[in-house]
Write a protein that holds these residues in place. Structure first.
Motif, PDB file in Angstrom:
ATOM      1  N   LYS A  84       7.899  11.113  12.484  1.00 20.12           N
ATOM      2  CA  LYS A  84       7.185  10.085  13.245  1.00 20.12           C
ATOM      3  C   LYS A  84       5.896  10.660  13.834  1.00 20.12           C
ATOM      4  N   ILE A  85       5.972  11.868  14.332  1.00 19.38           N
ATOM      5  CA  ILE A  85       4.807  12.534  14.923  1.00 19.38           C
ATOM      6  C   ILE A  85       3.795  12.905  13.841  1.00 19.38           C
ATOM      7  N   GLU A  86       4.262  13.603  12.797  1.00 21.43           N
ATOM      8  CA  GLU A  86       3.351  14.136  11.777  1.00 21.43           C
ATOM      9  C   GLU A  86       2.743  13.065  10.880  1.00 21.43           C
ATOM     10  N   MET A  87       3.528  12.085  10.482  1.00 19.79           N
ATOM     11  CA  MET A  87       3.046  11.094   9.513  1.00 19.79           C
ATOM     12  C   MET A  87       2.379   9.887  10.165  1.00 19.79           C
ATOM     13  N   LEU A  88       2.830   9.528  11.369  1.00 17.50           N
ATOM     14  CA  LEU A  88       2.350   8.299  11.998  1.00 17.50           C
ATOM     15  C   LEU A  88       1.580   8.521  13.286  1.00 17.50           C
ATOM     16  N   GLY A  89       1.625   9.731  13.804  1.00 17.73           N
ATOM     17  CA  GLY A  89       0.898  10.002  15.045  1.00 17.73           C
ATOM     18  C   GLY A  89       1.607   9.517  16.298  1.00 17.73           C
ATOM     19  N   VAL A  90       2.923   9.280  16.213  1.00 18.36           N
ATOM     20  CA  VAL A  90       3.668   8.918  17.419  1.00 18.36           C
ATOM     21  C   VAL A  90       3.576  10.103  18.379  1.00 18.36           C
ATOM     22  N   ALA A  91       3.301   9.832  19.621  1.00 17.91           N
ATOM     23  CA  ALA A  91       3.140  10.903  20.614  1.00 17.91           C
ATOM     24  C   ALA A  91       4.491  11.520  20.965  1.00 17.91           C
ATOM     25  N   GLY A  92       4.527  12.833  20.986  1.00 13.28           N
ATOM     26  CA  GLY A  92       5.729  13.533  21.415  1.00 13.28           C
ATOM     27  C   GLY A  92       6.153  13.105  22.808  1.00 13.28           C
ATOM     28  N   GLU A  93       5.172  12.807  23.648  1.00 11.83           N
ATOM     29  CA  GLU A  93       5.450  12.353  25.016  1.00 11.83           C
ATOM     30  C   GLU A  93       6.177  11.014  25.013  1.00 11.83           C
ATOM     31  N   THR A  94       5.815  10.148  24.073  1.00  9.31           N
ATOM     32  CA  THR A  94       6.491   8.851  23.961  1.00  9.31           C
ATOM     33  C   THR A  94       7.951   9.050  23.591  1.00  9.31           C
ATOM     34  N   LEU A  95       8.188   9.911  22.610  1.00 15.41           N
ATOM     35  CA  LEU A  95       9.556  10.181  22.187  1.00 15.41           C
ATOM     36  C   LEU A  95      10.359  10.826  23.312  1.00 15.41           C
ATOM     37  N   ALA A  96       9.743  11.734  24.045  1.00 13.27           N
ATOM     38  CA  ALA A  96      10.445  12.410  25.139  1.00 13.27           C
ATOM     39  C   ALA A  96      10.774  11.437  26.270  1.00 13.27           C
ATOM     40  N   ALA A  97       9.846  10.548  26.574  1.00 11.06           N
ATOM     41  CA  ALA A  97      10.033   9.629  27.701  1.00 11.06           C
ATOM     42  C   ALA A  97      10.925   8.432  27.366  1.00 11.06           C
ATOM     43  N   HIS A  98      10.821   7.923  26.135  1.00 10.55           N
ATOM     44  CA  HIS A  98      11.496   6.664  25.803  1.00 10.55           C
ATOM     45  C   HIS A  98      12.533   6.791  24.690  1.00 10.55           C
ATOM     46  N   GLY A  99      12.475   7.876  23.926  1.00  9.38           N
ATOM     47  CA  GLY A  99      13.387   8.067  22.806  1.00  9.38           C
ATOM     48  C   GLY A  99      12.863   7.435  21.535  1.00  9.38           C
ATOM     49  N   ALA A 100      13.476   7.807  20.429  1.00 10.50           N
ATOM     50  CA  ALA A 100      13.052   7.285  19.126  1.00 10.50           C
ATOM     51  C   ALA A 100      13.334   5.796  19.011  1.00 10.50           C
ATOM     52  N   VAL A 101      14.406   5.335  19.632  1.00  6.45           N
ATOM     53  CA  VAL A 101      14.785   3.924  19.554  1.00  6.45           C
ATOM     54  C   VAL A 101      14.289   3.237  20.826  1.00  6.45           C
ATOM     55  N   SER A 102      13.043   2.772  20.760  1.00  9.39           N
ATOM     56  CA  SER A 102      12.423   2.131  21.916  1.00  9.39           C
ATOM     57  C   SER A 102      11.265   1.257  21.469  1.00  9.39           C
ATOM     58  N   ASP A 128       0.834  -1.199   0.000  1.00 11.46           N
ATOM     59  CA  ASP A 128       0.000   0.000   0.000  1.00 11.46           C
ATOM     60  C   ASP A 128       0.869   1.250   0.000  1.00 11.46           C
ATOM     61  N   ARG A 129       1.817   1.307   0.920  1.00 11.06           N
ATOM     62  CA  ARG A 129       2.703   2.474   1.018  1.00 11.06           C
ATOM     63  C   ARG A 129       3.835   2.196   1.989  1.00 11.06           C
ATOM     64  N   GLY A 130       4.846   3.047   1.898  1.00 13.92           N
ATOM     65  CA  GLY A 130       5.961   2.993   2.826  1.00 13.92           C
ATOM     66  C   GLY A 130       6.244   4.381   3.352  1.00 13.92           C
ATOM     67  N   PHE A 131       6.338   4.494   4.650  1.00 11.17           N
ATOM     68  CA  PHE A 131       6.678   5.757   5.301  1.00 11.17           C
ATOM     69  C   PHE A 131       8.156   5.707   5.693  1.00 11.17           C
ATOM     70  N   VAL A 132       8.931   6.692   5.295  1.00 12.12           N
ATOM     71  CA  VAL A 132      10.281   6.833   5.809  1.00 12.12           C
ATOM     72  C   VAL A 132      10.220   7.980   6.801  1.00 12.12           C
ATOM     73  N   THR A 133      10.318   7.631   8.062  1.00  8.09           N
ATOM     74  CA  THR A 133      10.151   8.609   9.140  1.00  8.09           C
ATOM     75  C   THR A 133      11.448   8.664   9.948  1.00  8.09           C
ATOM     76  N   TYR A 134      12.443   9.253   9.339  1.00 11.73           N
ATOM     77  CA  TYR A 134      13.769   9.305   9.939  1.00 11.73           C
ATOM     78  C   TYR A 134      13.813  10.251  11.130  1.00 11.73           C
ATOM     79  N   SER A 135      13.132  11.375  11.021  1.00 13.98           N
ATOM     80  CA  SER A 135      13.153  12.357  12.112  1.00 13.98           C
ATOM     81  C   SER A 135      12.000  12.114  13.082  1.00 13.98           C
ATOM     82  N   ASN A 136      12.158  12.639  14.282  1.00 11.70           N
ATOM     83  CA  ASN A 136      11.066  12.560  15.258  1.00 11.70           C
ATOM     84  C   ASN A 136       9.837  13.301  14.743  1.00 11.70           C
ATOM     85  N   GLU A 137      10.059  14.431  14.072  1.00 11.71           N
ATOM     86  CA  GLU A 137       8.941  15.205  13.543  1.00 11.71           C
ATOM     87  C   GLU A 137       8.140  14.381  12.548  1.00 11.71           C
TER      88      GLU A 137
END
Length: 165
Positions: free
Chosen positions: A61-79, A50-59
């Motif tokens: 991940k947040i904008e394209m996939l809806g990853v919570a900024g709080e998740t990134l702040a608490a656990h980091g991108a690699v978690s 269907d599609r592939g998302f390349v979400t290299y930056s935290n931004e």
């Protein structure tokens, strides 16, 4: 173009998903699109991918996939938490039945004692709520080897989840 084992895994997924009428999407950070690249190398993949998302930056991940900024702040991108949210966001933001997401440290820099080079979190999610996570510690094998190992593991994880009871 790809190592024979990766080609075989990709062909198997495309054949299986085609026969079952299933769609797949990817969200990739450290692999930068290699997973979807391996899959789209297979003739007939357009009926599955269907599609592939390349979400290299935290931004991204947040904008394209809806990853919570709080998740990134608490656990980091690699978690685990980020990989799971990436996979769920991929299913939500696509027409896919299944999604696979990867985030990790391919090196040669960027590692730490807590999160060394070669640490990769992978998650696969199904539209039906099924979820798998895998934490891999490949070691400092070199950037290319870590990325190819991640592609292998991601393809295995997709195949496993797609056939889970």
């Amino acid at each position: 173009m790809w190592p024979a084992d990766i080609e075989q895994k990709a062909r198997h997924i495309i054949r299986d998903f085609t026969a079952r009428g299933l769609k797949l999407a990817t969200a990739e950070s450290c692999t930068g699109g290699l997973i979807v690249g391996a899959l789209t190398e297979v003739a007939g993949s357009s009926s599955v991918i269907d599609r592939g998302f390349v979400t290299y930056s935290n931004e991204a991940k947040i904008e394209m996939l809806g990853v919570a900024g709080e998740t990134l702040a608490a656990h980091g991108a690699v978690s685990r938490e980020t990989a799971v949210e990436m996979a769920l966001g991929t299913v939500t933001n696509s027409a896919a039945d299944f999604a696979v997401a990867v985030t990790g440290i391919a090196g040669p820099s960027g590692g730490s004692a807590e999160k060394p080079v070669g640490l990769v979190h992978l998650a696969a999610a199904g539209r039906d709520g099924a979820m798998r996570h895998r934490e891999m510690r490949y070691g400092d094998l070199g950037r290319e080897a870590i990325r190819l190992a991640t592609v292998r593991t991601a393809l295995d994880l997709v195949a496993e989840l797609a056939h889970a009871p």
